[in-house]
Design a protein around this motif. Structure first.
Motif, PDB file in Angstrom:
ATOM      1  N   LEU A   1       5.446   9.182   7.051  1.00 56.25           N
ATOM      2  CA  LEU A   1       4.393   8.182   6.827  1.00 56.25           C
ATOM      3  C   LEU A   1       3.309   8.724   5.892  1.00 56.25           C
ATOM      4  O   LEU A   1       2.781   7.976   5.057  1.00 56.25           O
ATOM      5  CB  LEU A   1       3.811   7.724   8.162  1.00 56.25           C
ATOM      6  CG  LEU A   1       4.800   6.933   9.039  1.00 56.25           C
ATOM      7  CD1 LEU A   1       4.216   6.674  10.413  1.00 56.25           C
ATOM      8  CD2 LEU A   1       5.217   5.638   8.362  1.00 56.25           C
ATOM      9  N   ALA A   2       3.000  10.003   6.019  1.00 62.58           N
ATOM     10  CA  ALA A   2       2.047  10.606   5.080  1.00 62.58           C
ATOM     11  C   ALA A   2       2.613  10.571   3.662  1.00 62.58           C
ATOM     12  O   ALA A   2       1.887  10.278   2.699  1.00 62.58           O
ATOM     13  CB  ALA A   2       1.720  12.040   5.491  1.00 62.58           C
ATOM     14  N   LEU A   3       3.897  10.850   3.528  1.00 58.55           N
ATOM     15  CA  LEU A   3       4.550  10.794   2.216  1.00 58.55           C
ATOM     16  C   LEU A   3       4.475   9.380   1.647  1.00 58.55           C
ATOM     17  O   LEU A   3       4.188   9.195   0.458  1.00 58.55           O
ATOM     18  CB  LEU A   3       6.004  11.258   2.337  1.00 58.55           C
ATOM     19  CG  LEU A   3       6.841  11.217   1.069  1.00 58.55           C
ATOM     20  CD1 LEU A   3       6.265  12.144   0.009  1.00 58.55           C
ATOM     21  CD2 LEU A   3       8.283  11.613   1.392  1.00 58.55           C
TER      22      LEU A   3
ATOM     23  N   PHE B   1      -3.092  14.440  -8.259  1.00 61.00           N
ATOM     24  CA  PHE B   1      -3.288  15.287  -7.078  1.00 61.00           C
ATOM     25  C   PHE B   1      -2.455  14.779  -5.901  1.00 61.00           C
ATOM     26  O   PHE B   1      -1.787  15.552  -5.214  1.00 61.00           O
ATOM     27  CB  PHE B   1      -4.775  15.319  -6.725  1.00 61.00           C
ATOM     28  CG  PHE B   1      -5.061  16.035  -5.440  1.00 61.00           C
ATOM     29  CD1 PHE B   1      -4.988  17.420  -5.369  1.00 61.00           C
ATOM     30  CD2 PHE B   1      -5.400  15.325  -4.298  1.00 61.00           C
ATOM     31  CE1 PHE B   1      -5.244  18.087  -4.177  1.00 61.00           C
ATOM     32  CE2 PHE B   1      -5.661  15.980  -3.112  1.00 61.00           C
ATOM     33  CZ  PHE B   1      -5.581  17.368  -3.046  1.00 61.00           C
ATOM     34  N   TYR B   2      -2.493  13.463  -5.651  1.00 62.86           N
ATOM     35  CA  TYR B   2      -1.736  12.889  -4.536  1.00 62.86           C
ATOM     36  C   TYR B   2      -0.232  12.924  -4.808  1.00 62.86           C
ATOM     37  O   TYR B   2       0.562  13.088  -3.881  1.00 62.86           O
ATOM     38  CB  TYR B   2      -2.205  11.461  -4.251  1.00 62.86           C
ATOM     39  CG  TYR B   2      -3.606  11.424  -3.675  1.00 62.86           C
ATOM     40  CD1 TYR B   2      -3.868  11.922  -2.405  1.00 62.86           C
ATOM     41  CD2 TYR B   2      -4.660  10.913  -4.418  1.00 62.86           C
ATOM     42  CE1 TYR B   2      -5.147  11.904  -1.886  1.00 62.86           C
ATOM     43  CE2 TYR B   2      -5.942  10.890  -3.906  1.00 62.86           C
ATOM     44  CZ  TYR B   2      -6.183  11.392  -2.638  1.00 62.86           C
ATOM     45  OH  TYR B   2      -7.442  11.378  -2.117  1.00 62.86           O
ATOM     46  N   GLN B   3       0.120  12.771  -6.067  1.00 64.47           N
ATOM     47  CA  GLN B   3       1.542  12.874  -6.407  1.00 64.47           C
ATOM     48  C   GLN B   3       2.055  14.297  -6.142  1.00 64.47           C
ATOM     49  O   GLN B   3       3.154  14.487  -5.618  1.00 64.47           O
ATOM     50  CB  GLN B   3       1.780  12.467  -7.870  1.00 64.47           C
ATOM     51  CG  GLN B   3       1.532  10.994  -8.134  1.00 64.47           C
ATOM     52  CD  GLN B   3       2.429  10.100  -7.297  1.00 64.47           C
ATOM     53  OE1 GLN B   3       3.639  10.255  -7.279  1.00 64.47           O
ATOM     54  NE2 GLN B   3       1.819   9.159  -6.587  1.00 64.47           N
ATOM     55  N   ALA B   4       1.241  15.293  -6.476  1.00 57.20           N
ATOM     56  CA  ALA B   4       1.617  16.684  -6.194  1.00 57.20           C
ATOM     57  C   ALA B   4       1.727  16.909  -4.686  1.00 57.20           C
ATOM     58  O   ALA B   4       2.676  17.564  -4.208  1.00 57.20           O
ATOM     59  CB  ALA B   4       0.594  17.644  -6.804  1.00 57.20           C
ATOM     60  N   LEU B   5       0.787  16.359  -3.925  1.00 54.92           N
ATOM     61  CA  LEU B   5       0.872  16.466  -2.464  1.00 54.92           C
ATOM     62  C   LEU B   5       2.135  15.789  -1.935  1.00 54.92           C
ATOM     63  O   LEU B   5       2.754  16.275  -0.989  1.00 54.92           O
ATOM     64  CB  LEU B   5      -0.366  15.848  -1.812  1.00 54.92           C
ATOM     65  CG  LEU B   5      -1.630  16.688  -1.780  1.00 54.92           C
ATOM     66  CD1 LEU B   5      -2.777  15.890  -1.154  1.00 54.92           C
ATOM     67  CD2 LEU B   5      -1.416  17.980  -1.023  1.00 54.92           C
ATOM     68  N   SER B   6       2.516  14.676  -2.539  1.00 53.97           N
ATOM     69  CA  SER B   6       3.749  13.985  -2.134  1.00 53.97           C
ATOM     70  C   SER B   6       4.952  14.910  -2.259  1.00 53.97           C
ATOM     71  O   SER B   6       5.797  14.979  -1.367  1.00 53.97           O
ATOM     72  CB  SER B   6       3.995  12.747  -2.996  1.00 53.97           C
ATOM     73  OG  SER B   6       2.999  11.799  -2.802  1.00 53.97           O
ATOM     74  N   TRP B   7       5.027  15.619  -3.383  1.00 57.76           N
ATOM     75  CA  TRP B   7       6.148  16.538  -3.588  1.00 57.76           C
ATOM     76  C   TRP B   7       6.126  17.685  -2.578  1.00 57.76           C
ATOM     77  O   TRP B   7       7.159  18.122  -2.083  1.00 57.76           O
ATOM     78  CB  TRP B   7       6.157  17.072  -5.021  1.00 57.76           C
ATOM     79  CG  TRP B   7       6.674  16.035  -5.978  1.00 57.76           C
ATOM     80  CD1 TRP B   7       5.930  15.284  -6.848  1.00 57.76           C
ATOM     81  CD2 TRP B   7       8.025  15.608  -6.124  1.00 57.76           C
ATOM     82  NE1 TRP B   7       6.747  14.424  -7.528  1.00 57.76           N
ATOM     83  CE2 TRP B   7       8.039  14.600  -7.113  1.00 57.76           C
ATOM     84  CE3 TRP B   7       9.228  15.967  -5.522  1.00 57.76           C
ATOM     85  CZ2 TRP B   7       9.209  13.959  -7.507  1.00 57.76           C
ATOM     86  CZ3 TRP B   7      10.396  15.332  -5.919  1.00 57.76           C
ATOM     87  CH2 TRP B   7      10.377  14.340  -6.893  1.00 57.76           C
TER      88      TRP B   7
ATOM     89  N   VAL C   1      -2.695   7.673   8.637  1.00 57.52           N
ATOM     90  CA  VAL C   1      -2.988   7.569   7.201  1.00 57.52           C
ATOM     91  C   VAL C   1      -2.569   6.221   6.613  1.00 57.52           C
ATOM     92  O   VAL C   1      -2.895   5.933   5.457  1.00 57.52           O
ATOM     93  CB  VAL C   1      -2.354   8.738   6.393  1.00 57.52           C
ATOM     94  CG1 VAL C   1      -3.018  10.051   6.770  1.00 57.52           C
ATOM     95  CG2 VAL C   1      -0.862   8.788   6.569  1.00 57.52           C
ATOM     96  N   LEU C   2      -1.869   5.413   7.392  1.00 57.43           N
ATOM     97  CA  LEU C   2      -1.569   4.057   6.931  1.00 57.43           C
ATOM     98  C   LEU C   2      -2.668   3.086   7.350  1.00 57.43           C
ATOM     99  O   LEU C   2      -3.045   2.200   6.586  1.00 57.43           O
ATOM    100  CB  LEU C   2      -0.218   3.589   7.485  1.00 57.43           C
ATOM    101  CG  LEU C   2       1.005   4.359   7.017  1.00 57.43           C
ATOM    102  CD1 LEU C   2       2.258   3.779   7.640  1.00 57.43           C
ATOM    103  CD2 LEU C   2       1.116   4.381   5.502  1.00 57.43           C
ATOM    104  N   LEU C   3      -3.176   3.270   8.562  1.00 57.36           N
ATOM    105  CA  LEU C   3      -4.188   2.356   9.081  1.00 57.36           C
ATOM    106  C   LEU C   3      -5.605   2.784   8.735  1.00 57.36           C
ATOM    107  O   LEU C   3      -6.507   1.955   8.629  1.00 57.36           O
ATOM    108  CB  LEU C   3      -4.048   2.235  10.602  1.00 57.36           C
ATOM    109  CG  LEU C   3      -2.709   1.664  11.088  1.00 57.36           C
ATOM    110  CD1 LEU C   3      -2.604   1.753  12.595  1.00 57.36           C
ATOM    111  CD2 LEU C   3      -2.533   0.238  10.605  1.00 57.36           C
ATOM    112  N   ILE C   4      -5.814   4.089   8.599  1.00 61.84           N
ATOM    113  CA  ILE C   4      -7.146   4.626   8.312  1.00 61.84           C
ATOM    114  C   ILE C   4      -7.038   5.476   7.050  1.00 61.84           C
ATOM    115  O   ILE C   4      -6.541   6.595   7.088  1.00 61.84           O
ATOM    116  CB  ILE C   4      -7.655   5.481   9.494  1.00 61.84           C
ATOM    117  CG1 ILE C   4      -7.771   4.635  10.753  1.00 61.84           C
ATOM    118  CG2 ILE C   4      -8.982   6.144   9.144  1.00 61.84           C
ATOM    119  CD1 ILE C   4      -8.141   5.412  11.985  1.00 61.84           C
TER     120      ILE C   4
END
Length: 185
Positions: free
Chosen positions: A156-158, A168-174, A110-113
């Motif tokens: 790394l996903a975080l 949405f991504y902030q919620a996924l981060s949590w 998820v960092l490279l792609i």
């Protein structure tokens, strides 16, 4: 002779044998995960090919293939050495490094792609969840080996998710942070 000294030796021997067996099982399981990892990686490359630059895909595949190759080399070295149980800690450490490298390779996905299309982003996150489940089962004989794969993947996903500004991504981060907390507790 005190009761504690007479009881320690058999318990220590049993614990050492159990640990050596866990390390042996970890090596056996790690070897079986390599083909499925390679097939999954190729499937990911094909799926995102139209949405991500080819050099990014090749770079990520190179990282993953290197981690898988190092895993195979270490497993074959373990089998060739057929180590006695008193060397189990050393081999557990070697495989621990390999699981961390593998987790980092998968997490680097998820960092490279990271496609612009949100549907493909979610697909990558779902694939990481599936890979995490398979990896956790494959390394289940030793919790620290399982964590060696899971923690780098989801750290790394975080990192990737926390860089996105959408709620949405902030919620996924949590949620990922909560998952990491539960898994490492």
């Amino acid at each position: 002779m005190s009761p504690s000294s007479s009881g320690d030796a058999p318990n220590t021997d049993i614990a050492q044998r159990i640990f050596a067996e866990q390390v042996r099982e970890l090596h056996n399981q790690r070897l079986t995960t390599i083909p499925s990892s390679l097939v999954t990686a190729l499937a990911i490359a094909v799926i995102v090919n139209q949405h991500v630059s080819t050099p990014a895909i090749v770079q990520w595949l190179g990282v993953l293939l290197t981690a898988q190759l190092l895993t195979a080399i270490s497993v074959f070295a373990y089998r060739r050495a057929a180590p006695p149980q008193n060397q189990a800690r050393r081999w557990a450490h070697v495989q621990g490094v390999n699981t961390a490298l593998t987790g980092t390779a998968w997490g680097s996905l998820v960092l490279l792609i990271w496609p612009q299309d949100e549907l493909y982003r979610l697909l990558l996150l779902l694939l990481l969840a599936g890979i995490s489940a398979v990896a956790a089962v494959g390394a289940a004989s030793l919790k620290r080996a399982a964590l060696g794969i899971l923690v780098p993947i989801w750290s790394l996903a975080l990192l990737r998710l926390s860089r996105e500004s959408a709620p949405f991504y902030q919620a996924l981060s949590w949620l990922v942070l909560l998952f990491l907390f539960v898994m490492t507790a």
